[in-house]
Design a protein around this motif. Structure first.
Motif, PDB file in Angstrom:
ATOM      1  N   LEU A 118       1.045  -1.511  -0.153  1.00  9.64           N
ATOM      2  CA  LEU A 118       0.085  -0.188  -0.394  1.00  9.64           C
ATOM      3  C   LEU A 118       0.942   1.211  -0.072  1.00  9.64           C
ATOM      4  CD1 LEU A 118      -2.688  -0.572   2.762  1.00  9.64           C
ATOM      5  CD2 LEU A 118      -2.567  -0.520  -0.157  1.00  9.64           C
ATOM      6  N   LEU A 119       1.702   0.838   1.140  1.00 12.06           N
ATOM      7  CA  LEU A 119       2.912   2.254   0.144  1.00 12.06           C
ATOM      8  C   LEU A 119       4.022   2.314  -0.733  1.00 12.06           C
ATOM      9  CD1 LEU A 119       4.319   2.113   4.308  1.00 12.06           C
ATOM     10  CD2 LEU A 119       2.544   3.868   2.784  1.00 12.06           C
ATOM     11  N   LEU A 120       3.654   1.703  -1.854  1.00  3.53           N
ATOM     12  CA  LEU A 120       4.828   0.915  -2.499  1.00  3.53           C
ATOM     13  C   LEU A 120       5.568   1.265  -2.840  1.00  3.53           C
ATOM     14  CD1 LEU A 120       2.200   4.435  -4.786  1.00  3.53           C
ATOM     15  CD2 LEU A 120       1.087   1.749  -4.849  1.00  3.53           C
ATOM     16  N   ARG A 121       5.488   0.312  -1.822  1.00  2.00           N
ATOM     17  CA  ARG A 121       6.849   0.271  -1.753  1.00  2.00           C
ATOM     18  C   ARG A 121       7.527  -0.948  -3.425  1.00  2.00           C
ATOM     19  NH1 ARG A 121       7.856   0.634   4.401  1.00  2.00           N
ATOM     20  NH2 ARG A 121       7.603   2.807   4.724  1.00  2.00           N
ATOM     21  N   SER A 122       6.184  -2.419  -2.185  1.00  2.00           N
ATOM     22  CA  SER A 122       6.840  -3.852  -3.628  1.00  2.00           C
ATOM     23  C   SER A 122       6.617  -3.335  -5.063  1.00  2.00           C
ATOM     24  CB  SER A 122       6.428  -4.334  -2.943  1.00  2.00           C
ATOM     25  OG  SER A 122       4.987  -4.205  -2.181  1.00  2.00           O
ATOM     26  N   TYR A 123       5.182  -3.423  -4.864  1.00  2.00           N
ATOM     27  CA  TYR A 123       5.086  -2.686  -6.631  1.00  2.00           C
ATOM     28  C   TYR A 123       4.821  -1.415  -6.209  1.00  2.00           C
ATOM     29  CZ  TYR A 123       5.577  -7.815  -7.135  1.00  2.00           C
ATOM     30  OH  TYR A 123       5.608  -9.672  -7.206  1.00  2.00           O
ATOM     31  N   PRO A 124       5.238  -0.206  -7.511  1.00  2.00           N
ATOM     32  CA  PRO A 124       5.127   1.180  -7.414  1.00  2.00           C
ATOM     33  C   PRO A 124       3.984   0.981  -7.916  1.00  2.00           C
ATOM     34  CG  PRO A 124       7.119   0.122  -7.521  1.00  2.00           C
ATOM     35  CD  PRO A 124       7.040  -0.776  -7.109  1.00  2.00           C
ATOM     36  N   GLU A 125       3.931   0.222  -9.006  1.00  2.00           N
ATOM     37  CA  GLU A 125       3.194   0.310 -10.340  1.00  2.00           C
ATOM     38  C   GLU A 125       1.316  -0.451  -9.689  1.00  2.00           C
ATOM     39  OE1 GLU A 125       5.270  -1.996  -9.983  1.00  2.00           O
ATOM     40  OE2 GLU A 125       5.320  -3.599 -11.611  1.00  2.00           O
ATOM     41  N   LEU A 126       1.190  -0.538  -8.331  1.00  2.00           N
ATOM     42  CA  LEU A 126      -0.321  -0.664  -8.277  1.00  2.00           C
ATOM     43  C   LEU A 126      -1.262   0.401  -8.387  1.00  2.00           C
ATOM     44  CD1 LEU A 126      -1.988  -2.932  -5.824  1.00  2.00           C
ATOM     45  CD2 LEU A 126      -1.276  -1.490  -4.425  1.00  2.00           C
ATOM     46  N   PRO A 127      -0.861   1.481  -8.416  1.00  2.00           N
ATOM     47  CA  PRO A 127      -2.609   2.279  -8.394  1.00  2.00           C
ATOM     48  C   PRO A 127      -2.478   2.562 -10.226  1.00  2.00           C
ATOM     49  CG  PRO A 127      -0.704   3.207  -7.008  1.00  2.00           C
ATOM     50  CD  PRO A 127       0.353   2.044  -7.868  1.00  2.00           C
ATOM     51  N   ALA A 128      -1.439   1.946 -10.983  1.00  2.18           N
ATOM     52  CA  ALA A 128      -1.449   2.685 -12.585  1.00  2.18           C
ATOM     53  C   ALA A 128      -2.237   0.969 -13.182  1.00  2.18           C
ATOM     54  CB  ALA A 128      -0.871   2.071 -13.140  1.00  2.18           C
ATOM     55  N   SER A 129      -1.920   0.379 -11.995  1.00  2.42           N
ATOM     56  CA  SER A 129      -2.094  -1.528 -12.364  1.00  2.42           C
ATOM     57  C   SER A 129      -3.459  -1.612 -12.218  1.00  2.42           C
ATOM     58  CB  SER A 129      -1.376  -2.591 -11.917  1.00  2.42           C
ATOM     59  OG  SER A 129       0.225  -2.482 -12.045  1.00  2.42           O
ATOM     60  N   LEU A 130      -4.331  -1.346 -10.382  1.00  2.00           N
ATOM     61  CA  LEU A 130      -5.610  -0.917 -10.638  1.00  2.00           C
ATOM     62  C   LEU A 130      -6.624  -0.326 -11.468  1.00  2.00           C
ATOM     63  CD1 LEU A 130      -5.698  -0.560  -6.688  1.00  2.00           C
ATOM     64  CD2 LEU A 130      -6.512  -2.741  -7.616  1.00  2.00           C
TER      65      LEU A 130
END
Lengths: 248, 260
Positions: A44-56
């Motif tokens: 959630l802090l975008l450390r492991s997967y910084p592309e999370l918001p774009a992916s979601l």
């Protein structure tokens, strides 16, 4: 209130069981909740997967597109098949047979046709969502009491009024049920499509995490997906309430 | 007797055939009937003699194959709720609407503003004996109440003509008699022209100004009885007994033919 406490109790018990079982198992294959929490935080802090918001965001757009297509095609086909007896009798069994085929078998050919990008996910989500919507319209049209149509016509209703004042309220519950199931299946279709083969989207992240045996990250991603699914169902139930108000 | 009143409905040489899997069946054959304004005209005859079909034609829901139907001198082609209101056999109330909303239905389709149609419908509930039931849904009402709501829906649009297709057919005997008395009262107050389909001799004799006896299929008008007795009528009077015997002998003959 009591139900709420019981639910919380059940949740706590499940988590406890998971914790105990998770610690005992091979850490590469299963992780306890205590290991998931830090992974979830990193996610959630975008450390492991910084592309999370774009992916979601991509996944959400794919779901939206798939659902809109499924609703439009499902309502259209459903009403055409439902209103024209002959067409319905010719196509009805075919639809039911197609629905019974596990839809995943179509996915490889969808990828061949639409490529690895969003289009094949949208197509797959559409394919899954389309059938329950069409079939619910078909069932709904059959539920309409012909006597009610006669009554409405006697009181001066034309085709549009009959549709709005008689058909829609008669079939509302079946129809809304189908629309809800359709949404759930669209979500599943898009995410499964992403997991089976894609370059982006939440499914691609899930695929990446478990492919690298980053089990804690994988579980954290699954939890985020769960939120997405629950959220979409809440949205659907809100729409259901709106629909009921509208027909009254 | 009825000649003094103006003619409101004219049925002229109407024939209707239905296509069935075993070929065409003639439901009505060359039926002619004229009904005066303010009449309570009952159609009686064996099952399947086309009474309901005739009513459907007057309501503009069924088209005749031959002949024509005139209301107020105008041919009937489509449903015209400004002139004709229909009460159906099994009430046909919309289960998703309350009693009041069901009564309002016809006014709603005519585009009457919400406040006005609500007032009209509410005022009707009293004489319908449904005062406390405005917000009840059909499933919460008894059979007699449902049928009164259906009659209220027909009365609300204030059409001149009321078509009633066996409105009390599904009710028990006692309720049926009471509903008949109630309807008589409504009819005498509103001065509607009623076409009433029934199987009941009692209803025909107790309510009508004229009774049209129909033949077994294909339906034709066999005979017409003019009833001029004062209301409320006593079934025990010698005059009624004689009429009843006469009516029964005519219907019996046709019913026997229908059973063959």
């Amino acid at each position: 209130m009591r139900v709420l406490w019981l639910r919380l109790g059940l949740l706590a018990a499940l988590l406890a069981v998971w914790e105990v079982a998770g610690r005992a198992a091979n850490p590469l294959l299963a992780v306890p909740p205590s290991a998931v929490l830090p992974a979830l935080r990193d996610l959630l802090l975008l450390r492991s997967y910084p592309e999370l918001p774009a992916s979601l965001w991509l996944t959400l757009r794919e779901i939206g597109a798939a659902y809109m297509l499924a609703v439009a095609a499902g309502l259209g086909c459903g009403f055409v098949l439902g209103m024209h007896r002959l067409v319905g009798r010719v196509w009805g069994p075919m639809l039911a047979a197609l629905y019974a085929v596990p839809a995943v078998v179509w996915y490889p050919s969808l990828m061949l046709f639409f490529g690895l990008d969003a289009a094949s996910k949208i197509a797959f989500g559409f394919l899954l969502g389309f059938f329950p919507i069409t079939l619910s319209v078909l069932a709904g049209v059959r539920q309409v009491n012909p006597q009610f149509v006669t009554v409405a016509r006697a009181y001066g209703a034309g085709a549009v009024t009959v549709f709005r004042r008689v058909m829609l309220p008669s079939m509302l519950f079946t129809l809304v049920g189908g629309l809800r199931t359709g949404l759930a299946l669209c979500v599943i279709g898009v995410i499964v499509g992403e997991i089976l083969g894609s370059k982006a989207g939440i499914g691609a992240l899930i695929n990446h995490a478990y492919g690298l045996l980053r089990t804690a990250d994988y579980v954290a991603l699954v939890l985020v997906t769960l939120l997405l699914v629950v959220g979409s169902d809440v949205l659907a139930s809100l729409l259901e309430r709106r629909a009921r108000q509208w027909t009254e | 007797m009825t000649a003094a009143r103006g003619e409101l409905i004219a049925i002229e040489g109407v024939t209707k055939r239905y296509l069935t899997s075993s070929g065409p069946v003639e439901a009505l054959h060359d039926v002619s009937l004229s009904v005066g304004e303010g009449d309570f005209c009952t159609l009686i005859g064996p099952s399947g003699c086309g009474k309901s079909t005739l009513l459907g034609m007057l309501g503009g829901l069924v088209a005749p194959d031959e002949g024509r139907l005139l209301v107020d001198g105008q041919p009937v082609t489509t449903p015209d709720p400004r002139r004709v209101a229909t009460v159906f056999q099994d009430a046909g109330l919309f289960p998703w609407r309350t009693a009041l909303q069901n009564v309002e239905f016809g006014l709603e389709l005519q585009g009457v503003p919400a406040a006005r149609r609500r007032r009209t419908a509410s005022e009707l509930l009293g004489p319908l004996g449904l005062s406390g039931f405005a917000e009840k849904y059909p499933r919460e009402l008894s059979g007699g109440m449902k049928q009164r709501v259906a009659i209220g829906r027909a009365l609300a649009i204030d059409a001149k003509i009321l078509l009633m297709d066996e409105p009390f057919g599904a009710l028990d005997e006692q309720t049926r008699v009471l509903m008949g008395e109630w309807l008589l009262d409504i009819w005498r107050r509103t001065r509607k022209t009623v076409i009433f389909v029934t199987h009941s001799l009692h209803e025909a004799l107790f309510l009508s100004t004229r009774v049209a006896v129909m033949t077994a299929r294909p339906g034709r008008i066999k005979s017409i009885l003019e009833l001029s007795m004062e209301y409320p009528r006593s079934v025990e009077s010698p005059e009624m007994a004689a009429l009843r015997a006469k009516l029964w002998s005519e219907i019996r003959e046709e019913s026997l033919r229908a059973m063959r």
